[in-house]
Scaffold this motif. Structure first.
Motif, mmCIF file in Angstrom:
data_model
loop_
_atom_site.group_PDB
_atom_site.id
_atom_site.type_symbol
_atom_site.label_atom_id
_atom_site.label_comp_id
_atom_site.label_asym_id
_atom_site.label_seq_id
_atom_site.Cartn_x
_atom_site.Cartn_y
_atom_site.Cartn_z
ATOM 1 N N ALA A 34 0.879 -1.171 0.000
ATOM 2 C CA ALA A 34 0.000 0.000 0.000
ATOM 3 C C ALA A 34 0.912 1.215 0.000
ATOM 4 O O ALA A 34 2.008 1.179 0.565
ATOM 5 C CB ALA A 34 -0.896 0.004 1.237
ATOM 6 N N THR A 35 0.477 2.286 -0.666
ATOM 7 C CA THR A 35 1.251 3.529 -0.641
ATOM 8 C C THR A 35 0.418 4.636 -0.022
ATOM 9 O O THR A 35 -0.810 4.660 -0.156
ATOM 10 C CB THR A 35 1.709 3.964 -2.050
ATOM 11 O OG1 THR A 35 0.560 4.182 -2.860
ATOM 12 C CG2 THR A 35 2.625 2.937 -2.682
ATOM 13 N N LYS A 80 11.153 13.993 5.377
ATOM 14 C CA LYS A 80 10.558 13.983 6.717
ATOM 15 C C LYS A 80 9.735 12.711 6.933
ATOM 16 O O LYS A 80 9.810 12.084 7.990
ATOM 17 C CB LYS A 80 9.690 15.233 6.873
ATOM 18 C CG LYS A 80 9.281 15.569 8.261
ATOM 19 C CD LYS A 80 8.636 16.954 8.242
ATOM 20 C CE LYS A 80 7.926 17.283 9.510
ATOM 21 N NZ LYS A 80 7.275 18.591 9.454
ATOM 22 N N ALA A 81 8.966 12.303 5.931
ATOM 23 C CA ALA A 81 8.162 11.087 6.033
ATOM 24 C C ALA A 81 9.055 9.851 6.147
ATOM 25 O O ALA A 81 8.775 8.948 6.937
ATOM 26 C CB ALA A 81 7.234 10.960 4.822
ATOM 27 N N LYS A 82 10.141 9.801 5.374
ATOM 28 C CA LYS A 82 11.060 8.662 5.459
ATOM 29 C C LYS A 82 11.657 8.552 6.862
ATOM 30 O O LYS A 82 11.757 7.453 7.404
ATOM 31 C CB LYS A 82 12.180 8.787 4.431
ATOM 32 C CG LYS A 82 11.795 8.414 3.036
ATOM 33 C CD LYS A 82 13.058 8.444 2.171
ATOM 34 C CE LYS A 82 12.771 8.544 0.718
ATOM 35 N NZ LYS A 82 13.992 8.645 -0.080
ATOM 36 N N ALA A 83 12.045 9.688 7.435
ATOM 37 C CA ALA A 83 12.610 9.669 8.787
ATOM 38 C C ALA A 83 11.576 9.174 9.794
ATOM 39 O O ALA A 83 11.888 8.358 10.674
ATOM 40 C CB ALA A 83 13.118 11.055 9.171
ATOM 41 N N PHE A 84 10.333 9.642 9.683
ATOM 42 C CA PHE A 84 9.253 9.228 10.575
ATOM 43 C C PHE A 84 9.032 7.727 10.483
ATOM 44 O O PHE A 84 9.037 7.010 11.481
ATOM 45 C CB PHE A 84 7.968 9.987 10.202
ATOM 46 C CG PHE A 84 6.753 9.572 10.979
ATOM 47 C CD1 PHE A 84 6.478 10.136 12.220
ATOM 48 C CD2 PHE A 84 5.861 8.638 10.464
ATOM 49 C CE1 PHE A 84 5.342 9.762 12.933
ATOM 50 C CE2 PHE A 84 4.725 8.261 11.170
ATOM 51 C CZ PHE A 84 4.468 8.826 12.408
ATOM 52 N N ASP A 86 14.117 1.998 -2.476
ATOM 53 C CA ASP A 86 13.984 3.452 -2.554
ATOM 54 C C ASP A 86 14.198 3.842 -4.008
ATOM 55 O O ASP A 86 15.271 3.624 -4.561
ATOM 56 C CB ASP A 86 15.009 4.135 -1.650
ATOM 57 C CG ASP A 86 14.760 5.618 -1.491
ATOM 58 O OD1 ASP A 86 14.204 6.251 -2.416
ATOM 59 O OD2 ASP A 86 15.127 6.160 -0.436
ATOM 60 N N VAL A 87 13.154 4.393 -4.633
ATOM 61 C CA VAL A 87 13.231 4.754 -6.050
ATOM 62 C C VAL A 87 13.158 6.267 -6.258
ATOM 63 O O VAL A 87 12.707 6.733 -7.289
ATOM 64 C CB VAL A 87 12.127 4.031 -6.862
ATOM 65 C CG1 VAL A 87 12.354 2.528 -6.850
ATOM 66 C CG2 VAL A 87 10.745 4.368 -6.351
ATOM 67 N N GLY A 88 13.597 7.024 -5.253
ATOM 68 C CA GLY A 88 13.601 8.475 -5.368
ATOM 69 C C GLY A 88 12.323 9.111 -4.885
ATOM 70 O O GLY A 88 12.293 9.705 -3.822
ATOM 71 N N ARG A 89 11.251 8.959 -5.641
ATOM 72 C CA ARG A 89 9.977 9.567 -5.240
ATOM 73 C C ARG A 89 9.150 8.651 -4.360
ATOM 74 O O ARG A 89 8.063 8.988 -3.938
ATOM 75 C CB ARG A 89 9.155 10.001 -6.452
ATOM 76 C CG ARG A 89 8.808 8.894 -7.425
ATOM 77 C CD ARG A 89 7.780 9.331 -8.465
ATOM 78 N NE ARG A 89 6.444 9.378 -7.941
ATOM 79 C CZ ARG A 89 5.649 8.316 -7.740
ATOM 80 N NH1 ARG A 89 6.081 7.101 -8.015
ATOM 81 N NH2 ARG A 89 4.439 8.467 -7.269
ATOM 82 N N ALA A 90 9.690 7.463 -4.069
ATOM 83 C CA ALA A 90 8.975 6.510 -3.216
ATOM 84 C C ALA A 90 9.964 5.626 -2.478
ATOM 85 O O ALA A 90 11.009 5.260 -3.029
ATOM 86 C CB ALA A 90 8.043 5.647 -4.049
ATOM 87 N N ILE A 97 5.844 4.974 0.927
ATOM 88 C CA ILE A 97 5.647 6.409 1.149
ATOM 89 C C ILE A 97 6.105 7.082 -0.138
ATOM 90 O O ILE A 97 7.205 6.808 -0.616
ATOM 91 C CB ILE A 97 6.524 6.921 2.316
ATOM 92 C CG1 ILE A 97 6.393 6.029 3.550
ATOM 93 C CG2 ILE A 97 6.228 8.369 2.633
ATOM 94 C CD1 ILE A 97 5.008 5.862 4.063
ATOM 95 N N CYS A 98 5.265 7.943 -0.721
ATOM 96 C CA CYS A 98 5.640 8.501 -2.021
ATOM 97 C C CYS A 98 5.113 9.917 -2.214
ATOM 98 O O CYS A 98 4.174 10.344 -1.554
ATOM 99 C CB CYS A 98 5.120 7.609 -3.139
ATOM 100 S SG CYS A 98 3.320 7.543 -3.242
#
Length: 122
Positions: free
Chosen positions: A5-6, A14-18, A33-37, A51-52
């Motif tokens: 799920a995205t 910030k979302a990646k750190a969370f 990790d593909v850059g935008r996701a 997360i994207c």
């Protein structure tokens, strides 16, 4: 049945750190990790949470009625994970508790307003 799920973010670093800090409590890490996701999980053969930034480059917006629920492993696990999310800046959407016989859950919104829950059945 679920592969991944995205959920959208307007501040991916910030979302990646969370999510890195939160999901590490469950043994998960960034698997791709593909850059935008970025996709978090335990193993590429198991369900993942992505997360994207939206593909259409419009602002990410939480959906009304959309929610991702993650297994807490136990009632104590739900309590611990919910508390960790709140400590990382998430907002309360329903503190952990029994919602119906045999279902225990805690609800929160992440830094972008996406609604998630940790739950335990039994």
């Amino acid at each position: 049945m679920l592969g991944y799920a995205t959920i959208g973010s307007n501040d991916l670093p910030k979302a990646k750190a969370f999510y890195t800090a939160l999901l590490a409590e469950m043994g998960a890490k960034v698997l791709m990790d593909v850059g935008r996701a970025a996709f978090f999980g335990i193993d590429m053969s198991k369900p993942m949470l992505g997360i994207c930034t939206p593909y259409n480059q419009e602002p990410a917006q939480p959906g009304n009625g959309n929610m991702v629920a993650l297994p807490g492993g136990s009632r104590a696990g739900v309590d611990k994970l919910y508390a960790k999310a709140i400590s990382l800046g998430a907002t309360d959407e329903g503190a952990p508790g029994e919602r119906m016989p045999g279902f225990y859950g805690g609800y929160f919104r992440d830094l972008d307003g996406n609604k998630l829950a940790f739950f335990h059945m039994g």
